[in-house]
Design an enzyme around this catalytic site. Structure first.
Site, PDB file in Angstrom:
ATOM      1  N   ARG A 233     -22.299 -24.041 -67.808  1.00 51.14           N
ATOM      2  CA  ARG A 233     -22.506 -24.279 -69.092  1.00 51.14           C
ATOM      3  C   ARG A 233     -22.006 -23.117 -69.888  1.00 51.14           C
ATOM      4  O   ARG A 233     -22.343 -22.076 -69.379  1.00 51.14           O
ATOM      5  CB  ARG A 233     -23.960 -24.586 -69.443  1.00 51.14           C
ATOM      6  CG  ARG A 233     -24.359 -26.015 -69.446  1.00 51.14           C
ATOM      7  CD  ARG A 233     -23.986 -26.667 -70.575  1.00 51.14           C
ATOM      8  NE  ARG A 233     -24.494 -28.107 -70.733  1.00 51.14           N
ATOM      9  CZ  ARG A 233     -23.804 -28.999 -70.347  1.00 51.14           C
ATOM     10  NH1 ARG A 233     -22.697 -28.969 -69.624  1.00 51.14           N
ATOM     11  NH2 ARG A 233     -24.330 -30.252 -70.405  1.00 51.14           N
ATOM     12  N   ASP A 257     -14.252 -23.698 -68.340  1.00 47.71           N
ATOM     13  CA  ASP A 257     -14.354 -25.154 -68.762  1.00 47.71           C
ATOM     14  C   ASP A 257     -15.300 -25.419 -69.895  1.00 47.71           C
ATOM     15  O   ASP A 257     -15.263 -26.581 -70.265  1.00 47.71           O
ATOM     16  CB  ASP A 257     -14.498 -26.019 -67.322  1.00 47.71           C
ATOM     17  CG  ASP A 257     -14.143 -27.357 -67.696  1.00 47.71           C
ATOM     18  OD1 ASP A 257     -13.380 -27.888 -68.548  1.00 47.71           O
ATOM     19  OD2 ASP A 257     -15.165 -28.308 -67.320  1.00 47.71           O
ATOM     20  N   GLU A 262     -19.399 -25.311 -78.230  1.00 47.58           N
ATOM     21  CA  GLU A 262     -18.338 -26.531 -77.671  1.00 47.58           C
ATOM     22  C   GLU A 262     -18.494 -27.423 -79.095  1.00 47.58           C
ATOM     23  O   GLU A 262     -17.379 -28.075 -79.458  1.00 47.58           O
ATOM     24  CB  GLU A 262     -18.705 -27.186 -76.810  1.00 47.58           C
ATOM     25  CG  GLU A 262     -18.276 -26.368 -75.305  1.00 47.58           C
ATOM     26  CD  GLU A 262     -18.761 -27.202 -73.968  1.00 47.58           C
ATOM     27  OE1 GLU A 262     -18.979 -28.319 -74.066  1.00 47.58           O
ATOM     28  OE2 GLU A 262     -18.789 -26.575 -72.980  1.00 47.58           O
ATOM     29  N   HIS A 294     -13.978 -28.597 -71.130  1.00 49.65           N
ATOM     30  CA  HIS A 294     -15.072 -29.420 -70.523  1.00 49.65           C
ATOM     31  C   HIS A 294     -14.576 -30.752 -69.711  1.00 49.65           C
ATOM     32  O   HIS A 294     -15.124 -31.879 -70.104  1.00 49.65           O
ATOM     33  CB  HIS A 294     -16.285 -29.723 -71.531  1.00 49.65           C
ATOM     34  CG  HIS A 294     -17.557 -30.056 -71.070  1.00 49.65           C
ATOM     35  ND1 HIS A 294     -18.834 -29.623 -71.437  1.00 49.65           N
ATOM     36  CD2 HIS A 294     -17.975 -30.495 -69.707  1.00 49.65           C
ATOM     37  CE1 HIS A 294     -19.701 -29.776 -70.658  1.00 49.65           C
ATOM     38  NE2 HIS A 294     -19.331 -30.361 -69.478  1.00 49.65           N
TER      39      HIS A 294
END
Ligand code: NAD
Length: 348
Positions: A233, A257, A262, A294
Site C-alpha cells: 500500500r 505499484d 492514488e 496498482h
C-alpha cells in the site's frame, strides 16, 4: 438480488458475468467510482460491489443505506477505504475477497524488481527509438544478494520463496513470524533487515501502526543503493522521505505499484489532462523509479477468483450463511471478542 457494480472495468466485466452464470443475479455495471454522489445510483439495489479505489466513507455509506443497499461486496482483499463503524451503524454488511492469488502480486513484485534492476523498460524504449546503445543499463546479479521481506503473509511468503529460487539470502520481518517459513528465511528485527538488505519488498497491510513505516529514519538505516519494492500500500512509505532519499542518491531503485495518493489518478487515463499531483510528478522524474498503477493483482487467475468469490459472498449473504469473508470494525470485534478477519486486518 440486484447488484450495482461500481468502478466496473472492462478487464473484469467478463469474469463477473461468467461467475454470475451460476446465480443469475441482476447485475448492473457502472463505470463511475463509488462516492457520496454516485451512491445514489444504487437506489433499488440490494448490493453494491466495490473496487479497491472506491470511496466508502461514512457519507457514502449513509447514502447507500438511504438507497436501500444492505451489502457491500468488495472485489478486493483490502478494506482500508471502508468506514466499518459507519457500515455497522447503517446495518450494512461488508464482505471481501481475502485471497485470490498471492502469486499474481508476488510475481509482479519480482517483475518490478527485475525491470528496475536490469532496466528492461528503458532498454526496450531505446531500441524502439533505433538507439541500440547499452550504456547506462548496468544492473546487478540477484544471485547471493540479500532480500528483506516485510510481511510474510500469503504474498510475502510466495515472494520470499521466489527470491530463494534466485539464490538470494532472505531476511524477514513480521509481527507474527510464520514457523513454517523459519527454515527458508531468517526472521530478524526491522533495523537489521534495513541494514543488511540489498532489496526490500513490502507485503504488509496499511494500518495506523504501519503508515509511513518506511520513513526518513528507515531510509537512513538502509544500505546505500538498496532497492525498495512496494506492492503493498502506498501509505506504507512516507513519499516525502522517499523523494529525499532519492535526491540524496541513497536508493538504487524504487519499484512502486502503489502510491499514497492514488485516488483520482490510478486507474484513470490522464494522458490528455496531465497530473495535478506535484509529488507524483516529482517521483516520475527519477530514472531509478518505476511506478505502475496498482496492477499487481491483474492476472486472469486472480480476476477469475475475485469474481467467483464476490458472487459466492453475495450468495452467502442472501442465504444468511456464516461467512469468514465478512469484515467487522475493531469496536465490533472488541465487543463480541470475535477472532474475525479484521483481527489480522489484511488489506489489498
Ligand atoms: P496477509 O494478511 O496474508 O499478510 C500480511 C502480513 O503482514 C501478515 O503476516 C501480518 O502478520 C503482517 N503484518 C501485519 N502488521 C504488521 C506489522 N505492523 N509489521 C510487520 N508485519 C505485519 O496479506 P497478503 O494477502 O499477503 O497481502 C499483503 C498486502 O498486499 C495487502 O495488505 C495489500 O496491501 C497488498 N496487496 C496489493 C495488491 C496489488 O495489486 N498491488 C493486491 C493484493 C494485496
Amino acid at each position: 438480488m440486484k447488484i450495482a457494480v461500481f468502478s466496473s472495468h472492462a478487464f473484469e466485466k467478463n469474469f463477473l458475468i461468467a461467475a454470475n452464470a451460476a446465480y443469475s443475479y441482476e447485475m448492473v455495471f457502472f463505470e463511475a467510482a463509488l462516492s457520496p454522489q454516485t451512491a445514489l445510483l444504487a437506489k433499488g439495489f440490494d448490493c453494491a460491489s466495490c473496487f479497491v479505489s472506491d470511496d466508502l466513507s461514512a457519507e457514502t455509506l449513509e447514502n447507500l443505506h438511504r438507497a436501500g443497499v444492505k451489502l457491500i461486496a468488495l472485489r478486493s482483499a483490502g478494506y482500508n477505504n471502508v468506514d466499518l463503524e459507519a457500515a455497522e451503524r447503517w446495518g450494512i454488511t461488508v464482505v471481501r475477497v481475502p485471497a485470490y492469488s498471492p502469486h499474481a502480486v508476488a510475481e509482479y513484485a519480482v517483475a518490478l524488481l527485475l525491470s528496475l534492476n536490469r532496466k528492461t523498460h528503458r532498454a526496450a524504449a531505446r531500441v524502439h527509438e533505433m538507439n541500440f546503445s547499452i550504456e547506462g543499463l548496468v544492473g546487478f546479479d540477484l544471485f547471493q544478494k540479500t532480500v528483506g521481506v516485510i510481511g510474510t503473509g500469503r504474498i510475502g511468503t510466495v515472494f520470499a520463496k521466489i527470491m530463494k529460487g534466485f539464490g538470494c539470502r532472505v531476511l524477514a520481518y513480521d509481527i507474527q513470524p510464520d514457523p513454517a517459513l523459519a527454515g527458508e528465511v531468517e526472521y530478524t528485527s526491522l533495523e537489521q533487515l534495513y541494514r543488511n538488505s540489498d532489496v526490500i519488498s513490502l507485503h504488509l497491510p496499511l494500518l495506523p501502526e504501519t503508515r509511513h513505516l518506511i520513513d526518513e529514519k528507515a531510509f537512513q538505516q538502509m544500505k546505500p543503493g538498496a532497492f525498495l519494492i512496494n506492492t503493498g500500500r502506498g501509505g506504507l512509505i512516507d513519499t516525502a522521505a522517499l523523494i529525499l532519499a532519492l535526491k540524496r542518491g541513497r536508493l538504487g531503485g524504487a519499484g512502486l505499484d502503489v502510491y499514497e495518493e492514488e485516488e483520482g489518478v490510478f486507474f484513470c487515463d490522464l494522458s490528455a489532462t496531465g497530473l495535478k499531483d506535484d509529488v507524483l510528478a516529482r517521483l516520475l522524474t527519477f530514472p531509478q523509479v518505476m511506478i505502475t498503477s496498482h496492477q499487481g493483482f491483474l492476472t486472469r487467475e486472480a480476476l477469475q477468483n475475485i469474481a467467483k468469490s464476490t458472487l459466492k459472498n453475495i450468495s452467502d449473504f442472501e442465504s444468511k450463511n456464516e461467512n469468514p469473508n465478512q469484515v467487522f470494525s475493531k469496536t465490533h470485534l472488541v465487543k463480541s471478542k470475535l477472532p474475525g478477519p479484521a483481527a489480522t486486518l489484511s488489506r489489498a
